[in-house]
Design a protein around this motif. Sequence first.
Motif, PDB file in Angstrom:
ATOM      1  N   ARG A 177      -9.577  14.551   9.782  1.00 29.44           N
ATOM      2  CA  ARG A 177      -9.536  13.211  10.387  1.00 29.44           C
ATOM      3  C   ARG A 177      -8.101  12.966  10.860  1.00 29.44           C
ATOM      4  O   ARG A 177      -7.157  13.081  10.064  1.00 29.44           O
ATOM      5  N   TYR A 222      -2.194  -1.122  10.992  1.00 29.22           N
ATOM      6  CA  TYR A 222      -2.436  -1.682   9.655  1.00 29.22           C
ATOM      7  C   TYR A 222      -1.274  -1.349   8.720  1.00 29.22           C
ATOM      8  O   TYR A 222      -0.719  -2.221   8.053  1.00 29.22           O
ATOM      9  N   ASN A 280      -5.160   4.553  -4.178  1.00 25.95           N
ATOM     10  CA  ASN A 280      -6.526   4.390  -3.647  1.00 25.95           C
ATOM     11  C   ASN A 280      -7.447   3.695  -4.648  1.00 25.95           C
ATOM     12  O   ASN A 280      -7.946   4.355  -5.578  1.00 25.95           O
ATOM     13  N   PHE A 293     -13.461  15.667   5.383  1.00 29.24           N
ATOM     14  CA  PHE A 293     -12.577  15.795   6.547  1.00 29.24           C
ATOM     15  C   PHE A 293     -11.529  16.894   6.354  1.00 29.24           C
ATOM     16  O   PHE A 293     -10.374  16.617   6.064  1.00 29.24           O
ATOM     17  N   ARG A 331      -5.418  12.549  -3.312  1.00 28.80           N
ATOM     18  CA  ARG A 331      -5.084  11.128  -3.429  1.00 28.80           C
ATOM     19  C   ARG A 331      -5.020  10.741  -4.901  1.00 28.80           C
ATOM     20  O   ARG A 331      -5.570  11.430  -5.760  1.00 28.80           O
ATOM     21  N   SER A 338       0.839  -1.199   0.000  1.00 24.67           N
ATOM     22  CA  SER A 338       0.000   0.000   0.000  1.00 24.67           C
ATOM     23  C   SER A 338       0.870   1.244   0.000  1.00 24.67           C
ATOM     24  O   SER A 338       1.987   1.240   0.554  1.00 24.67           O
ATOM     25  N   ILE A 383     -19.294  13.878   5.321  1.00 27.35           N
ATOM     26  CA  ILE A 383     -18.469  14.946   5.901  1.00 27.35           C
ATOM     27  C   ILE A 383     -17.116  14.943   5.208  1.00 27.35           C
ATOM     28  O   ILE A 383     -16.437  13.914   5.144  1.00 27.35           O
ATOM     29  N   ASP A 416      -4.681  11.664   8.759  1.00 27.74           N
ATOM     30  CA  ASP A 416      -4.764  11.787   7.304  1.00 27.74           C
ATOM     31  C   ASP A 416      -3.512  12.445   6.727  1.00 27.74           C
ATOM     32  O   ASP A 416      -3.003  13.433   7.264  1.00 27.74           O
ATOM     33  N   ASN A 460     -13.896   4.541   3.878  1.00 22.48           N
ATOM     34  CA  ASN A 460     -13.287   5.136   2.683  1.00 22.48           C
ATOM     35  C   ASN A 460     -14.252   6.084   1.979  1.00 22.48           C
ATOM     36  O   ASN A 460     -15.473   5.966   2.086  1.00 22.48           O
ATOM     37  N   LEU A 461     -13.648   7.016   1.246  1.00 27.67           N
ATOM     38  CA  LEU A 461     -14.418   8.103   0.651  1.00 27.67           C
ATOM     39  C   LEU A 461     -15.489   7.632  -0.338  1.00 27.67           C
ATOM     40  O   LEU A 461     -16.664   8.011  -0.204  1.00 27.67           O
ATOM     41  N   CYS A 492      -7.786  17.119   0.941  1.00 21.42           N
ATOM     42  CA  CYS A 492      -6.640  16.216   0.710  1.00 21.42           C
ATOM     43  C   CYS A 492      -6.610  15.665  -0.710  1.00 21.42           C
ATOM     44  O   CYS A 492      -7.656  15.508  -1.352  1.00 21.42           O
TER      45      CYS A 492
HETATM   46  C1  WQD Z   1      -9.592   9.482   1.043  1.00 21.69           C
HETATM   47  C2  WQD Z   1      -9.793  10.967   1.311  1.00 21.69           C
HETATM   48  C3  WQD Z   1     -10.155  11.515   3.619  1.00 21.69           C
HETATM   49  C4  WQD Z   1     -14.070   9.614   4.060  1.00 21.69           C
HETATM   50  C5  WQD Z   1      -6.978   4.518   3.217  1.00 21.69           C
HETATM   51  C6  WQD Z   1      -5.911   3.816   4.006  1.00 21.69           C
HETATM   52  C7  WQD Z   1      -4.763   3.453   3.130  1.00 21.69           C
HETATM   53  C8  WQD Z   1      -5.224   2.672   1.907  1.00 21.69           C
HETATM   54  C9  WQD Z   1      -6.356   3.346   1.201  1.00 21.69           C
HETATM   55  C10 WQD Z   1      -5.046   0.319   2.360  1.00 21.69           C
HETATM   56  C11 WQD Z   1      -9.071  11.441   2.558  1.00 21.69           C
HETATM   57  C12 WQD Z   1     -11.373  11.859   2.781  1.00 21.69           C
HETATM   58  C13 WQD Z   1     -12.859  10.064   3.530  1.00 21.69           C
HETATM   59  C14 WQD Z   1     -15.071  10.554   4.424  1.00 21.69           C
HETATM   60  C15 WQD Z   1     -13.617  12.334   3.684  1.00 21.69           C
HETATM   61  N1  WQD Z   1      -5.719   1.389   2.244  1.00 21.69           N
HETATM   62  N2  WQD Z   1     -12.638  11.396   3.357  1.00 21.69           N
HETATM   63  N3  WQD Z   1     -14.792  11.879   4.210  1.00 21.69           N
HETATM   64  O1  WQD Z   1      -7.246   7.685   3.849  1.00 21.69           O
HETATM   65  O2  WQD Z   1      -6.298   7.793   1.520  1.00 21.69           O
HETATM   66  O3  WQD Z   1      -6.399   5.656   2.646  1.00 21.69           O
HETATM   67  O4  WQD Z   1      -7.387   3.657   2.145  1.00 21.69           O
HETATM   68  O5  WQD Z   1      -3.863   0.164   2.307  1.00 21.69           O
HETATM   69  O6  WQD Z   1      -3.885   2.696   3.902  1.00 21.69           O
HETATM   70  O7  WQD Z   1      -5.465   4.684   5.027  1.00 21.69           O
HETATM   71  O8  WQD Z   1      -8.525   6.691   1.883  1.00 21.69           O
HETATM   72  O9  WQD Z   1     -10.861   6.671   1.190  1.00 21.69           O
HETATM   73  O10 WQD Z   1     -10.315   6.773   3.666  1.00 21.69           O
HETATM   74  O11 WQD Z   1      -9.884   8.753   2.234  1.00 21.69           O
HETATM   75  O12 WQD Z   1     -13.415  13.540   3.535  1.00 21.69           O
HETATM   76  O13 WQD Z   1     -16.133  10.212   4.919  1.00 21.69           O
HETATM   77  O14 WQD Z   1     -11.182  11.202   1.561  1.00 21.69           O
HETATM   78  O15 WQD Z   1      -9.927  12.485   4.591  1.00 21.69           O
HETATM   79  O16 WQD Z   1      -8.583  12.721   2.301  1.00 21.69           O
HETATM   80  P1  WQD Z   1      -7.081   7.069   2.544  1.00 21.69           P
HETATM   81  P2  WQD Z   1      -9.971   7.157   2.278  1.00 21.69           P
END
Ligand code: WQD
Length: 338
Positions: free
Chosen positions: A296, A151, A181, A220, A233, A126, A218, A299, A201-202, A231
């Motif tokens: 969050r 993790y 992602n 974050f 990605r 990852s 929401i 992040d 996840n988003l 943020c």
């Molecule tokens: C993406 C963006 C959130 C939910 C995680 C793991 C990582 C990898 C992929 C496995 C961020 C924002 C999210 C919400 C939001 N997995 N968000 N509101 O954090 O990049 O990575 O999954 O290996 O290890 O940490 O992915 O989809 O959670 O978030 O604003 O309700 O969406 O803050 O910027 P992330 P995510």
Amino acid sequence: MTNFILVTGGAGYIGSHTCVELINSGYDPIIVDNFSNSERFVVDRIKEITGKQPILLEGDCGNVDWLIKVTKDYKINGCIHFAAYKAVGESAKEPLTYFENNIGSTISILKWMEATGCENLVFSSSCTVYGQPDKLPVTEKSPKKTAESPYGRTKQMCEDIIEDYYKSGKNIKALALRYFNPIGAHPSALIGELPLGVPNNLVPFITQTAAGIREKLIVFGNDYNTEDGTCIRDYIHVVDLAKAHVSAIQYLINKKENLVDYINVGTGTGNSVLDVIKTFEKVNKLQLNYSIGERRPGDVEKVYAEASYINKTLGWKASKSLDEALQDAWRWQKKLIN
Ligand code: WQD
Ligand code: NAD
């Protein structure tokens, strides 16, 4: 002729899409899954898409004696090791469960390879191994930073375990694919992500909000040092990611020498949270209920891949757009609620 590939976690989100692409490329996936985070119907859906029923070995791939026993009648050419727990927040609450499953199953797979003579391993790593990178885009040479979560540390440790195994002189050809992602679903809407409970996840949160299962998304934080404050990605379509695994296993099978290597699997493009929301609204012609909330904890502000190494080594390149991924994600979500 058969060309068996062991796919641990093959009923899961990325594993099921990879089984489809393996079959499409002439391989015979053997799924090992204990259904701790997936459903049995997924295996039949793989057949519905491809016309071919994958072999299913139901059980825990952390149990090496069992695994050796149930695979003894197959000549297996490679293993793609997806099986792991993946919820970042839960890993902070239950670290031992995560270390036990994620590291235990990887050690078990290496022991299985040693016992059976299978030499080719693709490991699910990852971008979390990079933490918040100092320089963007992230290359495979970017330093690994101490991951924020247990993790993330399991991914770093598993990479180290595989490397130490290789350095000990054992016969192994291994690629750790560092996914950015993964999002979206198969365009048939027969397989996709199946989050248990409230999604972390988003994209699943977006689709569940659009479907009325969640009241509101929401965002974050919008005070990050990015163009719109949210943020960044590198979102990659799960079908593209699945195809990268086929290229990886093919590459290993063709190699003569032992090796261990690390490869980013991303598009090379960063998108903000607001980009994803606005694109989702545009391509699916709907309005999402969302508001800006607190950051969050943990992040990373920005992360996206330098995607040239995978193109050079495996000849792979992402081909699907964010638009397609968000259309496919929504098509899958609609099917789930109907
Ligand atoms: C993406 C963006 C959130 C939910 C995680 C793991 C990582 C990898 C992929 C496995 C961020 C924002 C999210 C919400 C939001 N997995 N968000 N509101 O954090 O990049 O990575 O999954 O290996 O290890 O940490 O992915 O989809 O959670 O978030 O604003 O309700 O969406 O803050 O910027 P992330 P995510
Ligand atoms: P998933 O939970 O959908 O799939 C994992 C599968 O493994 C599930 O079917 C589960 O039942 C099975 N499993 C777990 N432990 C097992 C065990 N001990 N024995 C047998 N089966 C077991 O997850 P996913 O999103 O498909 O992720 C696959 C891999 O990719 C994981 O290793 C994950 O850490 C990694 N990864 C995922 C993401 C992501 O955002 N989805 C990003 C980077 C890396």
